[in-house]
Scaffold this motif. Sequence first.
Motif, PDB file in Angstrom:
ATOM      1  N   GLY A  63       0.732  -1.399  -0.339  1.00 39.05           N
ATOM      2  CA  GLY A  63       0.044   0.002  -0.163  1.00 39.05           C
ATOM      3  C   GLY A  63       0.856   1.468  -0.397  1.00 39.05           C
ATOM      4  N   ILE A  64       2.078   1.277  -0.891  1.00 40.71           N
ATOM      5  CA  ILE A  64       2.511   1.874  -0.696  1.00 40.71           C
ATOM      6  C   ILE A  64       1.915   3.076  -1.653  1.00 40.71           C
ATOM      7  CG2 ILE A  64       5.322   2.869  -1.110  1.00 40.71           C
ATOM      8  CD1 ILE A  64       6.295   0.195  -1.052  1.00 40.71           C
ATOM      9  N   SER A  65       2.460   4.916  -0.422  1.00 41.36           N
ATOM     10  CA  SER A  65       1.818   5.780  -1.900  1.00 41.36           C
ATOM     11  C   SER A  65       2.259   5.893  -3.452  1.00 41.36           C
ATOM     12  CB  SER A  65       1.708   6.656  -1.020  1.00 41.36           C
ATOM     13  OG  SER A  65       0.990   7.912  -1.051  1.00 41.36           O
ATOM     14  N   LEU A  66       2.576   5.138  -4.121  1.00 38.31           N
ATOM     15  CA  LEU A  66       2.710   5.901  -5.616  1.00 38.31           C
ATOM     16  C   LEU A  66       2.136   7.580  -6.590  1.00 38.31           C
ATOM     17  CD1 LEU A  66       2.011   2.781  -7.076  1.00 38.31           C
ATOM     18  CD2 LEU A  66       3.944   2.864  -5.854  1.00 38.31           C
ATOM     19  N   ASN A  67       2.633   7.863  -7.104  1.00 37.57           N
ATOM     20  CA  ASN A  67       2.756   8.913  -6.983  1.00 37.57           C
ATOM     21  C   ASN A  67       2.316   9.572  -8.157  1.00 37.57           C
ATOM     22  OD1 ASN A  67       3.282  11.485  -6.934  1.00 37.57           O
ATOM     23  ND2 ASN A  67       5.561  12.242  -8.067  1.00 37.57           N
ATOM     24  N   ARG A  68       0.529   8.790  -8.157  1.00 33.51           N
ATOM     25  CA  ARG A  68       0.310   8.381  -9.578  1.00 33.51           C
ATOM     26  C   ARG A  68      -0.469   9.833  -8.898  1.00 33.51           C
ATOM     27  NH1 ARG A  68      -1.954   3.305  -7.119  1.00 33.51           N
ATOM     28  NH2 ARG A  68      -0.650   1.572  -7.789  1.00 33.51           N
ATOM     29  N   ARG A  69      -1.428  10.490 -10.691  1.00 32.26           N
ATOM     30  CA  ARG A  69      -2.565  11.509 -11.085  1.00 32.26           C
ATOM     31  C   ARG A  69      -3.366  10.983 -11.612  1.00 32.26           C
ATOM     32  NH1 ARG A  69       2.155  15.596 -13.381  1.00 32.26           N
ATOM     33  NH2 ARG A  69       2.195  14.190 -14.807  1.00 32.26           N
ATOM     34  N   TYR A  70      -4.772  10.451 -11.220  1.00 35.67           N
ATOM     35  CA  TYR A  70      -5.433  10.165 -11.375  1.00 35.67           C
ATOM     36  C   TYR A  70      -6.230  11.199 -12.147  1.00 35.67           C
ATOM     37  CZ  TYR A  70      -5.151   6.330  -8.087  1.00 35.67           C
ATOM     38  OH  TYR A  70      -4.425   6.145  -7.191  1.00 35.67           O
ATOM     39  N   ARG A  71      -6.831  11.335 -13.707  1.00 38.69           N
ATOM     40  CA  ARG A  71      -7.589  12.197 -14.811  1.00 38.69           C
ATOM     41  C   ARG A  71      -9.128  11.726 -15.338  1.00 38.69           C
ATOM     42  NH1 ARG A  71      -3.558  16.313 -14.923  1.00 38.69           N
ATOM     43  NH2 ARG A  71      -1.771  15.930 -15.131  1.00 38.69           N
ATOM     44  N   TYR A  72      -9.751  11.116 -14.301  1.00 42.26           N
ATOM     45  CA  TYR A  72     -10.782  11.122 -14.603  1.00 42.26           C
ATOM     46  C   TYR A  72     -11.151  12.053 -15.931  1.00 42.26           C
ATOM     47  CZ  TYR A  72     -11.149   8.761  -9.913  1.00 42.26           C
ATOM     48  OH  TYR A  72     -10.470   7.888  -9.380  1.00 42.26           O
ATOM     49  N   ILE A  73     -12.497  11.203 -16.472  1.00 38.42           N
ATOM     50  CA  ILE A  73     -12.891  11.940 -17.746  1.00 38.42           C
ATOM     51  C   ILE A  73     -14.904  10.797 -17.896  1.00 38.42           C
ATOM     52  CG2 ILE A  73     -10.400  12.044 -18.571  1.00 38.42           C
ATOM     53  CD1 ILE A  73     -11.485   9.442 -20.781  1.00 38.42           C
ATOM     54  N   THR A  74     -15.282  11.205 -18.597  1.00 34.06           N
ATOM     55  CA  THR A  74     -16.253  10.590 -19.150  1.00 34.06           C
ATOM     56  C   THR A  74     -17.149  10.659 -20.653  1.00 34.06           C
ATOM     57  OG1 THR A  74     -18.807   9.817 -18.370  1.00 34.06           O
ATOM     58  CG2 THR A  74     -17.855  12.270 -18.042  1.00 34.06           C
ATOM     59  N   ILE A  75     -18.337  10.240 -20.312  1.00 29.17           N
ATOM     60  CA  ILE A  75     -18.982  10.829 -21.980  1.00 29.17           C
ATOM     61  C   ILE A  75     -20.588  10.783 -21.449  1.00 29.17           C
ATOM     62  CG2 ILE A  75     -19.088   8.749 -22.807  1.00 29.17           C
ATOM     63  CD1 ILE A  75     -19.073   9.473 -25.181  1.00 29.17           C
ATOM     64  N   LEU A  76     -20.699  11.729 -22.249  1.00 30.35           N
ATOM     65  CA  LEU A  76     -22.260  12.470 -21.611  1.00 30.35           C
ATOM     66  C   LEU A  76     -22.951  12.665 -23.243  1.00 30.35           C
ATOM     67  CD1 LEU A  76     -21.433  15.590 -19.538  1.00 30.35           C
ATOM     68  CD2 LEU A  76     -21.800  12.935 -18.841  1.00 30.35           C
ATOM     69  N   ARG A  77     -24.686  12.324 -22.662  1.00 32.40           N
ATOM     70  CA  ARG A  77     -25.498  11.940 -24.043  1.00 32.40           C
ATOM     71  C   ARG A  77     -26.556  12.952 -23.331  1.00 32.40           C
ATOM     72  NH1 ARG A  77     -28.398   6.297 -25.977  1.00 32.40           N
ATOM     73  NH2 ARG A  77     -29.044   6.671 -27.863  1.00 32.40           N
ATOM     74  N   GLU A  78     -27.464  13.567 -24.734  1.00 31.81           N
ATOM     75  CA  GLU A  78     -28.176  13.865 -24.112  1.00 31.81           C
ATOM     76  C   GLU A  78     -29.553  13.549 -23.971  1.00 31.81           C
ATOM     77  OE1 GLU A  78     -32.172  15.394 -24.421  1.00 31.81           O
ATOM     78  OE2 GLU A  78     -32.213  13.892 -25.744  1.00 31.81           O
ATOM     79  N   PRO A  79     -30.160  13.935 -22.120  1.00 24.67           N
ATOM     80  CA  PRO A  79     -30.218  13.439 -21.294  1.00 24.67           C
ATOM     81  C   PRO A  79     -31.851  12.364 -22.190  1.00 24.67           C
ATOM     82  CG  PRO A  79     -29.869  14.919 -20.170  1.00 24.67           C
ATOM     83  CD  PRO A  79     -30.049  15.127 -21.893  1.00 24.67           C
ATOM     84  N   VAL A  80     -33.038  12.949 -22.721  1.00 30.24           N
ATOM     85  CA  VAL A  80     -33.683  12.106 -23.214  1.00 30.24           C
ATOM     86  C   VAL A  80     -33.207  10.947 -23.802  1.00 30.24           C
ATOM     87  CG1 VAL A  80     -36.371  12.333 -24.477  1.00 30.24           C
ATOM     88  CG2 VAL A  80     -35.006  14.324 -22.940  1.00 30.24           C
ATOM     89  N   ALA A  81     -33.086  11.161 -24.816  1.00 34.64           N
ATOM     90  CA  ALA A  81     -32.086  10.062 -25.761  1.00 34.64           C
ATOM     91  C   ALA A  81     -31.600   9.191 -24.846  1.00 34.64           C
ATOM     92  CB  ALA A  81     -31.281  10.328 -27.258  1.00 34.64           C
ATOM     93  N   ARG A  82     -30.933   8.920 -23.899  1.00 33.11           N
ATOM     94  CA  ARG A  82     -30.064   8.240 -23.015  1.00 33.11           C
ATOM     95  C   ARG A  82     -30.931   7.696 -22.313  1.00 33.11           C
ATOM     96  NH1 ARG A  82     -28.518   5.906 -18.962  1.00 33.11           N
ATOM     97  NH2 ARG A  82     -30.304   6.998 -17.365  1.00 33.11           N
ATOM     98  N   TYR A  83     -32.062   8.458 -21.334  1.00 34.59           N
ATOM     99  CA  TYR A  83     -33.358   7.673 -21.053  1.00 34.59           C
ATOM    100  C   TYR A  83     -34.078   6.595 -21.444  1.00 34.59           C
ATOM    101  CZ  TYR A  83     -37.037   7.290 -18.059  1.00 34.59           C
ATOM    102  OH  TYR A  83     -38.025   6.786 -16.807  1.00 34.59           O
ATOM    103  N   LEU A  84     -34.075   7.011 -23.348  1.00 33.96           N
ATOM    104  CA  LEU A  84     -35.501   5.789 -24.276  1.00 33.96           C
ATOM    105  C   LEU A  84     -33.892   4.946 -24.439  1.00 33.96           C
ATOM    106  CD1 LEU A  84     -36.719   8.722 -26.336  1.00 33.96           C
ATOM    107  CD2 LEU A  84     -38.160   7.436 -24.427  1.00 33.96           C
ATOM    108  N   SER A  85     -32.683   5.268 -24.585  1.00 36.39           N
ATOM    109  CA  SER A  85     -32.512   4.018 -24.838  1.00 36.39           C
ATOM    110  C   SER A  85     -31.666   2.954 -23.934  1.00 36.39           C
ATOM    111  CB  SER A  85     -30.680   5.117 -25.291  1.00 36.39           C
ATOM    112  OG  SER A  85     -29.986   3.354 -25.579  1.00 36.39           O
ATOM    113  N   GLU A  86     -32.347   3.726 -22.812  1.00 35.60           N
ATOM    114  CA  GLU A  86     -32.086   2.448 -21.288  1.00 35.60           C
ATOM    115  C   GLU A  86     -33.073   2.016 -20.984  1.00 35.60           C
ATOM    116  OE1 GLU A  86     -30.512   2.624 -16.286  1.00 35.60           O
ATOM    117  OE2 GLU A  86     -30.284   3.893 -17.824  1.00 35.60           O
ATOM    118  N   TRP A  87     -34.318   2.479 -21.670  1.00 37.47           N
ATOM    119  CA  TRP A  87     -35.238   1.978 -21.791  1.00 37.47           C
ATOM    120  C   TRP A  87     -35.849   0.683 -22.444  1.00 37.47           C
ATOM    121  CZ3 TRP A  87     -39.478   2.453 -25.700  1.00 37.47           C
ATOM    122  CH2 TRP A  87     -40.465   2.029 -25.260  1.00 37.47           C
TER     123      TRP A  87
END
Length: 341
Positions: free
Chosen positions: A141-165
């Motif tokens: 568990g030695i602390s490593l000198n990592r730099r976390y670069r969080y990324i994501t992808i977003l979609r128009e909410p109505v289209a995403r919701y219908l796609s999940e349905w």
Amino acid sequence: MKSMFCFSVCAIVFFLLFFSEYLRVFLYQTPSSSLIAAFQTNQVKTSFKLDIKQDVIVFLHIQKTGGKMFDSILVHSLNVNTPCLCIKPIASGCRCRGANGHIWLYSRLSTNWMCGVHADWTELHECVPRTLNYLEKNFDGISLNRRYRYITILREPVARYLSEWLHTQRGADWPTLHKCRGHLPSLADFPPCRKGLTWINVTLEAFMNCSTNPARNRQTYMLANMRQVNCYNLTGMDYDVRQKKILSSAKTNLLSMPFYAMTDFMNESIFLLQHSMGISLKNRIKINPKPRASSLRVDQQILEKIKELNRLDIELYDFAKKLFFLRLKSVKEDKFNPSTN
């Protein structure tokens, strides 16, 4: 005469298509001065030079946003010194490590769902460091000198919701709940919408009427730090106050990301990806045609209800789109006017 007429029609159609695409992008590439003032310079200018000896790209993969395609770009197309080595046909058979054994990409295709299927911001922050310690055999568990670069992808909410349905209706599904502080929400707080293992053949009405359906505002909830609202415990905080805190947290976390993609602007996203991280792509990316949900016709009354159910996502998406095009504008100015840097 007939051929000349056909040629003229084709030319007009081509011009209209070109002009509509130009206008679509141009409108967002010329933000107002009041909008620019709403963001700090370091929130707009987020470019960095990817160093796979130290950086870790953590891909927060939200359902039905085009994340699988984007994950494929990350593992197959980034032009880095030690690219991912992929074993087909294993879905998660890509080894994305630097020469020193350092894992530089955490995603489904590189590490599989080791922090949970479609883990959210809260789960990833609690899980990724120790998972990478395990995979890199850093058992002390030695602390490593990592730099976390969080990324994501977003979609128009109505289209995403219908796609999940539509996805759920086919009988496909994911684990419905996310962990927070190492625990799943109680069934009392979040009773499941379905009675069996799947929700196959669910109607859109039933999908909309389940108050604990995680498809509602999924993008906002998955980007928020749920620890700030006592995880999924619904007692002890006013509902509206809780919703505002969740939305505010999602916006804050999105601002902290050096890059995020947008499904509806994939060409722009690919351009921004390269110039935000200081990398190039090994091959030309083929953009998939619009998915089925994008062309699904829904009654206006139902459409308005879907918007109401996803009002947090709609506000988040509008915020994200404005910031996205500010970043795109900034990158283009730096690229084509280097003297201004």
